[in-house]
Write a protein that holds these residues in place. Structure first.
Motif, PDB file in Angstrom:
ATOM      1  N   VAL A   1      -7.405 -12.774 -17.802  1.00  0.00           N
ATOM      2  CA  VAL A   1      -7.803 -11.276 -17.377  1.00  0.00           C
ATOM      3  C   VAL A   1      -6.362 -10.955 -16.338  1.00  0.00           C
ATOM      4  O   VAL A   1      -5.858 -11.956 -15.605  1.00  0.00           O
ATOM      5  N   VAL A   2      -6.163  -9.640 -16.117  1.00  0.00           N
ATOM      6  CA  VAL A   2      -5.027  -9.344 -15.450  1.00  0.00           C
ATOM      7  C   VAL A   2      -5.412  -8.511 -13.997  1.00  0.00           C
ATOM      8  O   VAL A   2      -6.379  -7.459 -14.498  1.00  0.00           O
ATOM      9  N   LEU A   3      -4.740  -8.774 -13.163  1.00  0.00           N
ATOM     10  CA  LEU A   3      -5.072  -8.011 -11.725  1.00  0.00           C
ATOM     11  C   LEU A   3      -3.897  -7.294 -11.542  1.00  0.00           C
ATOM     12  O   LEU A   3      -3.080  -7.891 -11.114  1.00  0.00           O
ATOM     13  N   GLN A   4      -4.006  -5.786 -11.775  1.00  0.00           N
ATOM     14  CA  GLN A   4      -2.694  -5.279 -11.488  1.00  0.00           C
ATOM     15  C   GLN A   4      -2.584  -4.348 -10.163  1.00  0.00           C
ATOM     16  O   GLN A   4      -3.648  -3.812  -9.969  1.00  0.00           O
ATOM     17  N   THR A   5      -1.511  -4.121  -9.759  1.00  0.00           N
ATOM     18  CA  THR A   5      -1.208  -3.559  -8.563  1.00  0.00           C
ATOM     19  C   THR A   5       0.255  -3.141  -8.426  1.00  0.00           C
ATOM     20  O   THR A   5       1.023  -3.361  -9.262  1.00  0.00           O
ATOM     21  N   GLY A   6       0.556  -2.086  -7.623  1.00  0.00           N
ATOM     22  CA  GLY A   6       1.891  -1.418  -7.450  1.00  0.00           C
ATOM     23  C   GLY A   6       2.494  -1.810  -6.328  1.00  0.00           C
ATOM     24  O   GLY A   6       1.929  -1.981  -5.239  1.00  0.00           O
ATOM     25  N   ALA A   7       3.842  -1.597  -6.349  1.00  0.00           N
ATOM     26  CA  ALA A   7       4.599  -1.995  -4.999  1.00  0.00           C
ATOM     27  C   ALA A   7       5.627  -0.750  -4.751  1.00  0.00           C
ATOM     28  O   ALA A   7       6.367  -0.765  -3.648  1.00  0.00           O
ATOM     29  N   ASP A   8       5.578   0.449  -5.578  1.00  0.00           N
ATOM     30  CA  ASP A   8       6.429   1.529  -5.324  1.00  0.00           C
ATOM     31  C   ASP A   8       7.839   1.116  -4.837  1.00  0.00           C
ATOM     32  O   ASP A   8       8.654   1.934  -4.371  1.00  0.00           O
ATOM     33  N   GLY A   9       8.416   0.059  -5.436  1.00  0.00           N
ATOM     34  CA  GLY A   9       9.741  -0.250  -5.613  1.00  0.00           C
ATOM     35  C   GLY A   9      10.342  -0.609  -4.163  1.00  0.00           C
ATOM     36  O   GLY A   9      11.334  -0.800  -3.666  1.00  0.00           O
ATOM     37  N   ASP A  10       9.279  -0.993  -3.346  1.00  0.00           N
ATOM     38  CA  ASP A  10       9.482  -1.422  -1.779  1.00  0.00           C
ATOM     39  C   ASP A  10       9.494  -2.853  -1.755  1.00  0.00           C
ATOM     40  O   ASP A  10       8.354  -3.483  -1.809  1.00  0.00           O
ATOM     41  N   PRO A  11      10.442  -3.320  -1.165  1.00  0.00           N
ATOM     42  CA  PRO A  11      10.595  -4.910  -1.003  1.00  0.00           C
ATOM     43  C   PRO A  11       9.478  -5.676  -0.075  1.00  0.00           C
ATOM     44  O   PRO A  11       8.776  -6.363  -0.386  1.00  0.00           O
ATOM     45  N   ALA A  12       9.338  -4.785   0.982  1.00  0.00           N
ATOM     46  CA  ALA A  12       7.963  -5.348   1.745  1.00  0.00           C
ATOM     47  C   ALA A  12       6.784  -5.172   1.333  1.00  0.00           C
ATOM     48  O   ALA A  12       5.825  -6.247   1.521  1.00  0.00           O
TER      49      ALA A  12
END
Length: 322
Positions: A97-108
């Motif tokens: 299964v896949v657990l997806q999240t986003g980072a908004d292109g921010d390295p931190a």
């Protein structure tokens, strides 16, 4: 009203007339074989009683959660949504299964999300268009990057330069000699190099460039900029679908006809481009192949760090004149 007592492995064993060890072998698919008829009785008991094994405990026993962490830069971008769907399909076919999240292109933010997923004991990480200054030195699980090359892990990406060159060459075949570029970022990437390759091979000077964000608004602003030029381009190559959709709006608002007055061709090839007006000609990314490669490498092992590329597909519709 009192809560119902959770069904236990002992309950299943008693209902099926087997030992708790046999129930464990069926649930965990080993380590010892179970006769087909006995396995069927255990599965029937699980169904009737509504038994739900403790997934966390099972993962600790087996040494894997059979879960992948997926980090994308922008969950609202149709490209990343389609890629995530392809990854989820490939992972499910292999029992993950896949657990997806986003980072908004921010390295931190991306670094923090990686740490969180590692703590959750995911079996592997898939980083889509990751930032380039990531520290993966403390990550002891398999990692693969998609759409960008990192020096420390294997990557999968489309043949950006070759695909962009083919797209611009098609515009040249329609007779265009002043082809503008809408590109994201502030440096020469592979798509920009492919645009230059095609123009150089045709002995043409570079057309006008509008640098902007990878967004509909960015494409709209870039389109208005190119249309306001003294010698406006007769065709535009956009480095993403979202930018191209914004360019289409700018052209419509200017009262120009597509493709009669100005042609448009985009890079990405999401489903959104089929329903723009006019439908967009695109250089399509090989999302299914990249997803399959990424999942396979995480499960089957990666070997040496390698940058794998896949060819793109040129899909022709009305926006270029076809």
């Amino acid at each position: 009203m009192p809560k119902a007592t959770p069904v236990t492995r002992n309950d299943v064993a008693q209902y099926a007339g087997v030992s708790t060890a046999v129930v464990s072998y069926v649930v965990n698919e080993g380590p010892r074989p179970v006769a087909p008829e006995t396995r069927d009785r255990v599965l029937e008991a699980i169904r009737v009683l509504g038994y739900r094994p403790n997934a966390t405990a099972r993962a600790l026993r087996m040494g894997t959660t059979r879960t992948f962490g997926l980090i994308t830069p922008d969950g609202g971008n149709p490209l990343f949504a389609e890629l995530a769907k392809a990854i989820d399909k490939e992972a499910a076919a292999r029992g993950y299964v896949v657990l997806q999240t986003g980072a908004d292109g921010d390295p931190a933010t991306e670094q923090s999300k990686i740490a969180e997923l590692v703590i959750r004991r995911v079996s592997g990480l898939i980083l889509v268009a990751p930032t380039e200054d990531l520290d993966l030195s403390d990550t002891d699980i398999p990692v693969i990057a998609i759409n960008r090359v990192l020096s420390t892990v294997s990557s999968v990406r489309p043949q950006y330069r070759e695909g962009a060159r083919r797209g611009v060459e098609h515009l040249l075949e329609h007779g265009h000699r002043r082809i503008g570029l809408v590109i994201g970022g502030g440096r020469s990437g592979e798509r920009e190099l492919g645009w230059r390759d095609a123009l150089l091979a045709a002995a043409l000077e570079d057309g006008p460039i509008a640098r902007t964000t990878f967004s509909r608004r960015g494409g709209y602003d870039a389109g208005r900029e190119l249309l306001a030029a003294t010698n406006r381009p007769t065709a535009v190559f956009a480095s993403s679908d979202l930018q191209a959709v914004g360019v289409l709006r700018a052209i419509h608002e200017a009262g120009l006809r597509i493709p009669d007055d100005i042609a448009v061709l985009a890079f990405d090839g999401t489903a959104e481009t089929e329903y723009s007006w006019p439908p967009l000609s695109v250089v399509r990314q090989p999302l299914e192949q990249m997803a399959r490669e990424a999942v396979s490498r995480l499960i089957d092992g990666q070997g040496a760090v390698e940058a794998v590329t896949y060819p793109t597909e040129l899909i022709l519709r009305r926006s270029c004149g076809c």
